[in-house]
Design a protein around this motif. Structure first.
Motif, PDB file in Angstrom:
ATOM      1  N   GLY A 148      59.460  43.521   5.631  1.00  0.00           N
ATOM      2  CA  GLY A 148      59.900  42.779   4.454  1.00  0.00           C
ATOM      3  C   GLY A 148      60.569  41.452   4.699  1.00  0.00           C
ATOM      4  O   GLY A 148      60.802  40.699   3.752  1.00  0.00           O
ATOM      5  N   GLU A 186      58.642  58.973   4.033  1.00  0.00           N
ATOM      6  CA  GLU A 186      57.573  59.689   3.304  1.00  0.00           C
ATOM      7  C   GLU A 186      57.842  61.186   3.273  1.00  0.00           C
ATOM      8  O   GLU A 186      57.650  61.848   2.241  1.00  0.00           O
ATOM      9  N   PHE A 242      68.634  42.393   1.590  1.00  0.00           N
ATOM     10  CA  PHE A 242      68.203  43.494   0.730  1.00  0.00           C
ATOM     11  C   PHE A 242      69.373  44.214   0.056  1.00  0.00           C
ATOM     12  O   PHE A 242      69.166  45.147  -0.715  1.00  0.00           O
ATOM     13  N   ALA A 263      58.973  54.402   7.884  1.00  0.00           N
ATOM     14  CA  ALA A 263      58.091  54.683   6.753  1.00  0.00           C
ATOM     15  C   ALA A 263      57.623  56.131   6.769  1.00  0.00           C
ATOM     16  O   ALA A 263      57.583  56.805   5.724  1.00  0.00           O
ATOM     17  N   TYR A 313      65.262  50.212   4.151  1.00  0.00           N
ATOM     18  CA  TYR A 313      64.235  49.431   3.449  1.00  0.00           C
ATOM     19  C   TYR A 313      63.248  50.358   2.741  1.00  0.00           C
ATOM     20  O   TYR A 313      62.934  50.167   1.545  1.00  0.00           O
ATOM     21  N   HIS A 314      62.768  51.358   3.433  1.00  0.00           N
ATOM     22  CA  HIS A 314      61.764  52.244   2.832  1.00  0.00           C
ATOM     23  C   HIS A 314      62.381  53.181   1.802  1.00  0.00           C
ATOM     24  O   HIS A 314      61.725  53.512   0.792  1.00  0.00           O
ATOM     25  N   GLN A 355      64.847  52.321  -0.151  1.00  0.00           N
ATOM     26  CA  GLN A 355      65.038  51.442  -1.307  1.00  0.00           C
ATOM     27  C   GLN A 355      63.722  51.238  -2.057  1.00  0.00           C
ATOM     28  O   GLN A 355      63.683  51.276  -3.297  1.00  0.00           O
ATOM     29  N   ARG A 356      62.643  51.032  -1.330  1.00  0.00           N
ATOM     30  CA  ARG A 356      61.335  50.838  -1.963  1.00  0.00           C
ATOM     31  C   ARG A 356      60.895  52.080  -2.734  1.00  0.00           C
ATOM     32  O   ARG A 356      60.183  51.978  -3.738  1.00  0.00           O
ATOM     33  N   ARG A 357      61.295  53.239  -2.264  1.00  0.00           N
ATOM     34  CA  ARG A 357      60.948  54.489  -2.937  1.00  0.00           C
ATOM     35  C   ARG A 357      61.847  54.779  -4.138  1.00  0.00           C
ATOM     36  O   ARG A 357      61.626  55.727  -4.883  1.00  0.00           O
ATOM     37  N   GLY A 358      62.900  53.990  -4.302  1.00  0.00           N
ATOM     38  CA  GLY A 358      63.825  54.203  -5.401  1.00  0.00           C
ATOM     39  C   GLY A 358      64.744  55.384  -5.209  1.00  0.00           C
ATOM     40  O   GLY A 358      65.301  55.917  -6.188  1.00  0.00           O
TER      41      GLY A 358
END
Length: 349
Positions: free
Chosen positions: A63, A342, A90, A338, A21-22, A24-27
């Motif tokens: 999410g 990061e 997702f 997360a 998930y994280h 994917q959110r970061r691209g």
């Protein structure tokens, strides 16, 4: 030559899916490799009647809320359905039946080999296989002589095979749940190294996990703890204490040794026993990292807060005590992932 990803996530259980998930959110470009045939982790392996010890509101990954009444305690099968739906919702790039067997350094990144002969290249790897696939059974003197059955709680599914037996069960939340269930068909004792204390599941009308979350107790950073101790306090909705009070089962200090027919208790009494169920936890299942320098002499990862201290570009998600008390739980998976992602994003060229 295989595509080189920003990250390969090994394992599609709760930790792996939260990491996806994280990412994917970061691209970031990533792939999730799952040894099983569904993205649900080890949940289907646990006993059929298992229920979470925290309400559904605390069981959601980032999410996507856990469906249904947020106050209820979801079953094993509900968690399996949720994880499967989460991956589909997702559209994570999950490759199933792709068991990672070896990781090799490759031009500043990693080459990951799978059991079926496939190769994946990636800049980083996140080992998210968790801690619930490799059951741990302690060595107890005389165990090789015992003529009864010894099994880990992971092998326990339901009580009917134990009807009429004399059964001993280890301690902890799952052990108590199993012992109370078995007591409906067998004569059961909870064998403990330290007495189990029952804590109320709800305080002032709210589940204990609401208070833990509000006070952020389970997010306090622990640093690296090799292994969390078994909990003495068992959260009880009232069912467990009632079973003990009614004499359906009892609690005794851990036996000293096995005999051919049973066990020897601390007071020297010998007792015939049919089955011993060890609910003694798990160890990390990280054999694919052997030879990389990522593991210590005990096979445990050398890491701090999810970052390998010996292999640059290698990360971990879902380890017990990885950062906080909630690290290996559904409610803790999102925050752990997360923080790991990061670190991966910071290392982008």
């Amino acid at each position: 030559m295989s595509l080189r990803y920003d990250a390969l996530v090994l394992g599609a259980g709760q930790a792996g899916l939260a990491t996806a998930y994280h990412l994917q959110r970061r691209g970031l470009q990533f792939q999730v490799l799952e040894a099983g045939h569904r993205p649900v982790g080890s949940w289907p392996l646990h006993y059929r009647s298992l229920k979470l010890f925290s309400p559904a509101r605390h069981a959601a990954l980032p999410g996507l809320p856990f469906p249904g009444d947020p106050e209820r305690y979801p079953s094993r099968d509900e968690v399996v359905a949720y994880l499967n739906a989460y991956a589909a919702h997702f559209r994570f790039p999950v490759v199933t039946e792709a068991e990672a067997t070896q990781i090799l350094p490759d031009d500043g990144g990693f080459r990951v080999l799978t059991a079926d002969g496939r190769t994946f290249l990636s800049r980083t790897v996140v080992a998210a296989t968790g801690t619930f696939r490799r059951p741990f059974i302690p060595a107890v003197p005389g165990q090789e002589l015992f003529g009864g059955t010894v099994l880990h709680s992971l092998a326990y599914q339901e009580p009917s095979p134990f009807t009429g037996q004399r059964v001993l069960v280890g301690a902890g939340n799952s052990a108590v749940q199993i012992a109370v269930e078995l007591a409906q068909v067998a004569r059961v004792t909870l064998a403990v190294r330290t007495p189990v204390l029952f804590a109320p599941q709800r305080i002032l009308g709210r589940d204990i996990h609401d208070w833990i979350t509000w006070l952020r107790v389970d997010q306090l950073t622990l640093g690296h703890i090799r292994r969390l101790p078994s909990p003495r306090n068992v959260f009880d909705p009232g069912l467990y204490r009632t079973a003990f009070r009614l004499g359906q089962l009892d609690q005794r200090a851990m036996f000293l040794q096995f005999t051919a027919q049973g066990v020897v208790w601390p007071d020297g009494q010998e007792e015939a026993v049919d089955t011993v169920v060890f609910a003694t936890g798990y160890r990390a299942d990280l054999d694919f990292l052997r030879g990389t320098g990522a593991l210590d002499s005990q096979g445990e990862p050398v890491q701090r807060l999810g970052v390998s201290r010996t292999v640059p570009g290698l990360y971990f998600a879902g380890l017990s005590g990885q950062r906080a008390l909630a690290s290996a739980t559904l409610r803790g998976a999102g925050q752990e992932a997360a923080l790991v992602v990061e670190q991966i994003a910071r290392g982008q060229p």
